[in-house]
Design an enzyme around this catalytic site. Sequence first.
Site, PDB file in Angstrom:
ATOM      1  CG  ASP A   1     -13.631  -7.444   1.960  1.00 59.68           C
ATOM      2  OD1 ASP A   1     -13.398  -6.595   2.845  1.00 59.68           O
ATOM      3  OD2 ASP A   1     -14.116  -7.152   0.848  1.00 59.68           O
TER       4      ASP A   1
ATOM      5  CE1 TYR B   1      -2.575  -3.438   1.039  1.00 57.50           C
ATOM      6  CE2 TYR B   1      -4.253  -1.792   0.556  1.00 57.50           C
ATOM      7  CZ  TYR B   1      -3.873  -3.110   0.725  1.00 57.50           C
ATOM      8  OH  TYR B   1      -4.797  -4.115   0.549  1.00 57.50           O
TER       9      TYR B   1
ATOM     10  CG  ASP C   1      -7.828  -4.918   1.790  1.00 57.58           C
ATOM     11  OD1 ASP C   1      -9.007  -4.891   2.182  1.00 57.58           O
ATOM     12  OD2 ASP C   1      -7.444  -4.293   0.790  1.00 57.58           O
TER      13      ASP C   1
ATOM     14  CG  ASP D   1      -2.162 -20.949   0.548  1.00 57.30           C
ATOM     15  OD1 ASP D   1      -1.663 -20.735   1.671  1.00 57.30           O
ATOM     16  OD2 ASP D   1      -1.579 -21.612  -0.322  1.00 57.30           O
TER      17      ASP D   1
ATOM     18  CE  LYS E   1       1.461 -18.844  -1.088  1.00 57.50           C
ATOM     19  NZ  LYS E   1       0.930 -20.201  -0.876  1.00 57.50           N
TER      20      LYS E   1
END
Length: 361
Positions: free
Chosen positions: A257, A139, A253, A229, A196
Site C-alpha cells: 500500500d 492471515y 500487505d 520499519d 522484523k
Amino acid sequence: MDPQISARKRIAVIPGDGIGREVVPQALKAIQASGAKVEFSEFDWGADRYLRDGVTVPRDGFAMLARDFDAIFAGAFGDPRVKTNIHAKEILLGMRFQMDLYANVRPVRLLDAALCPLKGVEPKDVDFVVIRENTEGVYTDAGGVFKQGTADEVAIQEDINTRKGVERIIRFAFEYCERHKKLDGSPRQRVLMCDKSNAMTHAGGLWQRVFKEVAAEFPQIATQHMYVDALCMQMVHDPRPFDVIVTNNMFGDIITDLAAGLQGGLGMAASGNIHPGKTSMFEPVHGSAPPIAGKNVANPFGAILTAAMMLGHLGLTHEAEKIDAAVLEAVRQNKTTQDVGGTLGTREAGESVATFVAGRH
Ligand code: ATP
C-alpha cells in the site's frame, strides 16, 4: 474441437463487489482490444449472490477453477451489507489458501513523474517488485480469545511460518529475479528480504536462516536484508535501490500500500497470486472501495495493468506489452480518472486505453 478454440486461454472472471464490478469490464475491454486469444467465463461470486442464496463459493468451486481455467481474473470483494465480510474471506482468501497461490507478486512501477508524491523522482527510479508470502502468517486466522468481554480478556493472533512456506517464497523471489528484467531492459540483480527479526525472533530466525541457504543457490544474485520499519523509511526517502523484495504476508500487505503511493495510489497497482504450474489468480491491489463504488470514478488502470500481467503470465507477451504501452500513453495524455489528476470517468478512461491498445500492432 476447432483448434482455434482450443488454443484460446480460458479465463474465469469474478468481478466481485463495489468498484471491482466497474474496473473489471474495462480490463476485459483492453484484453479484447489487444487481440489476445482468450475466452472469458464470468462468475457471480460476491456479496449480491451471498445475500441472495447464502453461497460464497459454490461446492467444488476452487477445484472447478483449477481444472477448467488457465487463469482467474478477479475484481474486489467486500460490501458494507455483509458485516462479517465472510464472503470476501471465503472467496479471496479461499482462492489464495485453498488453491495454494503462495506468491503474491506486486510490481511497483511509476509510469509518469507527475503521479509520484516524492520530489525529483522519475519513472526509472521506481521499478521494483514485492513478492509477498500469500498462504501463511497472521492471515491463517489461528489464535483465539479467552475471557471475552471481561476485564481479563486475552486475544492471541498466531503468526504461522513453516519451513516449506518460507523456503518456497524465498526461492520464488530468487527465480523471479533471475527471469525478469527491469522496464529499461536491464537485468534484475538483487533480492532484499524484509522482516522484523529483531523483535519477532522465532519467525524472523527461520526467515533469516532460509534466506541464507536459498541465496547460496543463486551466487550471481546480490542479497540484502532490512527490517520492515527501516524499509518503509527508505521507500519514501529514496526508492531507487529497490529491486526484488521478499517478505511475509502482513508486511507485504502493508508495504505494497505504501509502494502504491509511489505509483499514484491504489488505483494504479497490479498484482498476481501465483503458484507456478497451477491456475493462478490476478487482481488489482485495491479493494472494493465502498465510498466510491457505483459512481464511475474508480481508476481502472490497476485492473488493466493486472490484465496485462495475467496475459504475460499466460505467455501472451505481445498482447501484454500492447496493454502496458497503452496505459502509459493514456497517463502521458492525461486521459485518466480524478485520483491521478485527470477528469475522466472509469468507463471513459477504460475506453481511451482500449482505443490506444487497438491502435498498436
Ligand atoms: P480492503 O479492505 O480490501 O483494503 P477497502 O475498500 O477498505 O478494501 P480499498 O478499496 O483498497 O480499501 O481503497 C481505500 C480507498 O482508496 C478507497 O476508499 C478510495 O478512496 C481509494 N481507492 C482505492 N482503489 C481506488 C481506485 N481504483 N480508484 C480510485 N480510488 C481508489
